[in-house]
Design a protein around this motif. Structure first.
Motif, PDB file in Angstrom:
ATOM      1  N   ILE A  18      30.765  46.570  37.003  1.00 42.16           N
ATOM      2  CA  ILE A  18      30.641  48.292  37.794  1.00 42.16           C
ATOM      3  C   ILE A  18      29.727  48.380  38.121  1.00 42.16           C
ATOM      4  N   VAL A  19      28.916  48.338  36.305  1.00 40.06           N
ATOM      5  CA  VAL A  19      27.210  49.372  36.870  1.00 40.06           C
ATOM      6  C   VAL A  19      26.056  48.123  37.595  1.00 40.06           C
ATOM      7  N   HIS A  20      26.834  46.792  37.043  1.00 34.95           N
ATOM      8  CA  HIS A  20      25.993  46.385  38.186  1.00 34.95           C
ATOM      9  C   HIS A  20      26.428  46.121  39.337  1.00 34.95           C
ATOM     10  N   GLY A  21      27.679  46.418  39.976  1.00 32.80           N
ATOM     11  CA  GLY A  21      26.901  46.238  41.109  1.00 32.80           C
ATOM     12  C   GLY A  21      28.292  44.989  41.117  1.00 32.80           C
ATOM     13  N   HIS A  22      28.257  44.543  40.761  1.00 33.64           N
ATOM     14  CA  HIS A  22      29.674  43.061  40.945  1.00 33.64           C
ATOM     15  C   HIS A  22      31.060  43.622  41.489  1.00 33.64           C
ATOM     16  N   LEU A  23      31.187  45.407  41.185  1.00 27.39           N
ATOM     17  CA  LEU A  23      32.281  45.590  41.208  1.00 27.39           C
ATOM     18  C   LEU A  23      31.954  47.176  42.151  1.00 27.39           C
ATOM     19  N   LYS A  24      32.016  46.981  43.675  1.00 31.88           N
ATOM     20  CA  LYS A  24      31.701  48.513  44.981  1.00 31.88           C
ATOM     21  C   LYS A  24      32.531  49.402  44.403  1.00 31.88           C
ATOM     22  N   PRO A  25      31.740  50.568  44.911  1.00 37.68           N
ATOM     23  CA  PRO A  25      32.415  51.509  44.894  1.00 37.68           C
ATOM     24  C   PRO A  25      33.822  51.301  46.215  1.00 37.68           C
ATOM     25  N   GLY A  26      34.742  51.894  46.354  1.00 36.14           N
ATOM     26  CA  GLY A  26      35.691  51.651  47.223  1.00 36.14           C
ATOM     27  C   GLY A  26      36.292  50.536  46.629  1.00 36.14           C
ATOM     28  N   GLU A  27      36.135  49.463  46.052  1.00 36.45           N
ATOM     29  CA  GLU A  27      37.013  48.039  45.731  1.00 36.45           C
ATOM     30  C   GLU A  27      38.531  48.333  44.754  1.00 36.45           C
ATOM     31  N   PRO A  28      39.416  47.802  45.489  1.00 39.17           N
ATOM     32  CA  PRO A  28      40.521  48.110  44.154  1.00 39.17           C
ATOM     33  C   PRO A  28      40.076  47.711  42.713  1.00 39.17           C
ATOM     34  N   LEU A  29      40.819  48.094  41.494  1.00 36.79           N
ATOM     35  CA  LEU A  29      41.486  47.481  40.492  1.00 36.79           C
ATOM     36  C   LEU A  29      42.321  47.041  40.202  1.00 36.79           C
ATOM     37  N   ASP A  30      43.046  46.006  40.637  1.00 35.80           N
ATOM     38  CA  ASP A  30      43.969  45.632  40.596  1.00 35.80           C
ATOM     39  C   ASP A  30      44.980  45.885  39.547  1.00 35.80           C
ATOM     40  N   GLU A  31      46.461  45.776  38.748  1.00 34.45           N
ATOM     41  CA  GLU A  31      46.754  45.696  37.132  1.00 34.45           C
ATOM     42  C   GLU A  31      47.434  44.488  37.369  1.00 34.45           C
ATOM     43  N   VAL A  32      47.381  44.095  38.027  1.00 34.66           N
ATOM     44  CA  VAL A  32      48.427  42.460  38.138  1.00 34.66           C
ATOM     45  C   VAL A  32      46.670  41.508  38.200  1.00 34.66           C
ATOM     46  N   SER A  33      46.594  41.634  38.862  1.00 35.00           N
ATOM     47  CA  SER A  33      45.216  40.405  38.726  1.00 35.00           C
ATOM     48  C   SER A  33      44.639  40.930  37.166  1.00 35.00           C
ATOM     49  N   LEU A  34      43.499  42.424  37.085  1.00 38.54           N
ATOM     50  CA  LEU A  34      43.257  41.961  35.721  1.00 38.54           C
ATOM     51  C   LEU A  34      44.622  41.316  34.893  1.00 38.54           C
ATOM     52  N   ALA A  35      44.859  41.775  34.451  1.00 38.80           N
ATOM     53  CA  ALA A  35      46.199  41.452  33.111  1.00 38.80           C
ATOM     54  C   ALA A  35      46.562  40.024  33.260  1.00 38.80           C
ATOM     55  N   ALA A  36      46.214  39.138  34.684  1.00 40.58           N
ATOM     56  CA  ALA A  36      46.407  38.109  34.428  1.00 40.58           C
ATOM     57  C   ALA A  36      45.005  37.047  33.574  1.00 40.58           C
ATOM     58  N   GLU A  37      44.526  38.229  34.452  1.00 32.91           N
ATOM     59  CA  GLU A  37      43.009  37.840  34.148  1.00 32.91           C
ATOM     60  C   GLU A  37      42.311  37.763  32.846  1.00 32.91           C
ATOM     61  N   PHE A  38      42.666  38.697  31.717  1.00 31.22           N
ATOM     62  CA  PHE A  38      42.490  38.686  30.472  1.00 31.22           C
ATOM     63  C   PHE A  38      43.519  38.592  29.773  1.00 31.22           C
ATOM     64  N   GLY A  39      44.756  37.986  29.970  1.00 23.84           N
ATOM     65  CA  GLY A  39      45.531  37.865  29.136  1.00 23.84           C
ATOM     66  C   GLY A  39      46.315  38.391  28.757  1.00 23.84           C
ATOM     67  N   VAL A  40      47.069  39.713  29.554  1.00 27.39           N
ATOM     68  CA  VAL A  40      47.368  41.102  28.657  1.00 27.39           C
ATOM     69  C   VAL A  40      48.193  41.637  29.480  1.00 27.39           C
ATOM     70  N   SER A  41      49.470  42.436  28.896  1.00 29.10           N
ATOM     71  CA  SER A  41      50.243  43.412  29.743  1.00 29.10           C
ATOM     72  C   SER A  41      49.350  44.546  30.207  1.00 29.10           C
ATOM     73  N   ARG A  42      49.892  45.406  31.358  1.00 28.76           N
ATOM     74  CA  ARG A  42      49.917  45.551  32.583  1.00 28.76           C
ATOM     75  C   ARG A  42      49.427  47.039  31.474  1.00 28.76           C
ATOM     76  N   THR A  43      50.208  47.213  30.055  1.00 34.49           N
ATOM     77  CA  THR A  43      49.598  48.396  29.311  1.00 34.49           C
ATOM     78  C   THR A  43      48.073  48.791  29.024  1.00 34.49           C
ATOM     79  N   PRO A  44      48.099  47.584  28.504  1.00 39.70           N
ATOM     80  CA  PRO A  44      46.091  47.914  27.948  1.00 39.70           C
ATOM     81  C   PRO A  44      44.705  47.736  29.153  1.00 39.70           C
ATOM     82  N   ILE A  45      45.706  46.990  30.280  1.00 33.54           N
ATOM     83  CA  ILE A  45      44.250  47.428  31.465  1.00 33.54           C
ATOM     84  C   ILE A  45      44.901  48.785  31.998  1.00 33.54           C
ATOM     85  N   ARG A  46      46.554  49.157  32.422  1.00 33.36           N
ATOM     86  CA  ARG A  46      46.648  50.979  31.767  1.00 33.36           C
ATOM     87  C   ARG A  46      45.285  51.823  31.419  1.00 33.36           C
ATOM     88  N   GLU A  47      46.150  51.813  30.451  1.00 29.07           N
ATOM     89  CA  GLU A  47      44.652  52.204  29.725  1.00 29.07           C
ATOM     90  C   GLU A  47      43.326  52.405  29.521  1.00 29.07           C
TER      91      GLU A  47
END
Length: 221
Positions: A18-47
């Motif tokens: 975010i601070v580098h501008g690779h993710l722009k304001p208004g872009e979604p932060l999708d829990e499912v995609s992030l969980a798959a990327e980091f190899g975790v459940s959605r619980t740590p993503i939500r936190e």
């Protein structure tokens, strides 16, 4: 040093984007995609997203998920001013209350940052920098001030980390720390406060310089 958790790793990685501008304001932060990327459940993503929201870098929308936000330049300026005053007060109190072994420990902690600063080892110096500032807060002897300073620091952490991408910034930061430590050892509260305040405002300038590079259009040959 507290061990970094899955949530810490995810929060820091997304905040960095975010601070580098690779993710722009208004872009979604999708829990499912992030969980798959980091190899975790959605619980740590939500936190992690909850913490990003608390730091002003995400916005949770009911039934629609979180999106990217970002502190505006004015918000950053205002937050850095508050941070500078909290840290200046911490340094002043350190100069007034630290003595003997506590002063020697602070000097030793400062000196431990010399090698990563000299070698421009950004990852190692970031960790040292966190330890140094935390020691100043704790050394103030004021638990509420320490708690408040740590809370504001968490809000600014992604931006304070960004500064070290500037040219030889670890080395410059270490020199600024030396002036703070010298004033504390001398018991000069006013000088310690000024050195710390100046240091934090220089950090803000360094962050702005790196952000300007990120905003610049790519060079075309």
């Amino acid at each position: 040093m507290t061990k970094r958790t899955q949530v810490d790793v995810i929060r820091e990685a997304v905040a960095d984007r975010i601070v580098h501008g690779h993710l722009k304001p208004g872009e979604p932060l999708d829990e499912v995609s992030l969980a798959a990327e980091f190899g975790v459940s959605r619980t740590p993503i939500r936190e992690a997203l909850r913490q990003l929201e608390a730091n002003g870098l995400a916005l949770s929308r009911p039934h629609r998920g979180a999106i990217v936000t970002k502190l505006s330049p004015q918000q950053l300026d205002e937050t850095f001013v508050v941070m500078a005053e909290l840290e200046a007060l911490s340094a002043r109190l350190c100069a007034e209350v630290l003595a003997g072994g506590a002063l020697a420990a602070l000097e030793a902690l400062h000196e431990s940052g010399a090698r990563p600063a000299r070698e421009n080892d950004v990852a190692a110096y970031r960790l040292h920098n966190e330890r140094f500032h935390a020691a100043i807060y704790a050394g103030s002897g004021n638990a509420f001030l320490e708690e408040t300073a740590l809370a504001v620091r968490r809000r600014l952490a992604p931006f304070r980390n960004l500064q070290f991408e500037g040219y030889q910034r670890p080395e410059a930061s270490h020199r600024e720390h030396a002036a703070i430590v010298a004033a504390i050892v001398a018991g000069d509260g006013a000088r310690a406060a000024k050195a710390m305040r100046d240091h934090i405002l220089i950090v803000r300038e360094a962050v702005e310089a790196v952000e300007a590079i990120d905003r610049a259009p790519p060079h075309r040959a």
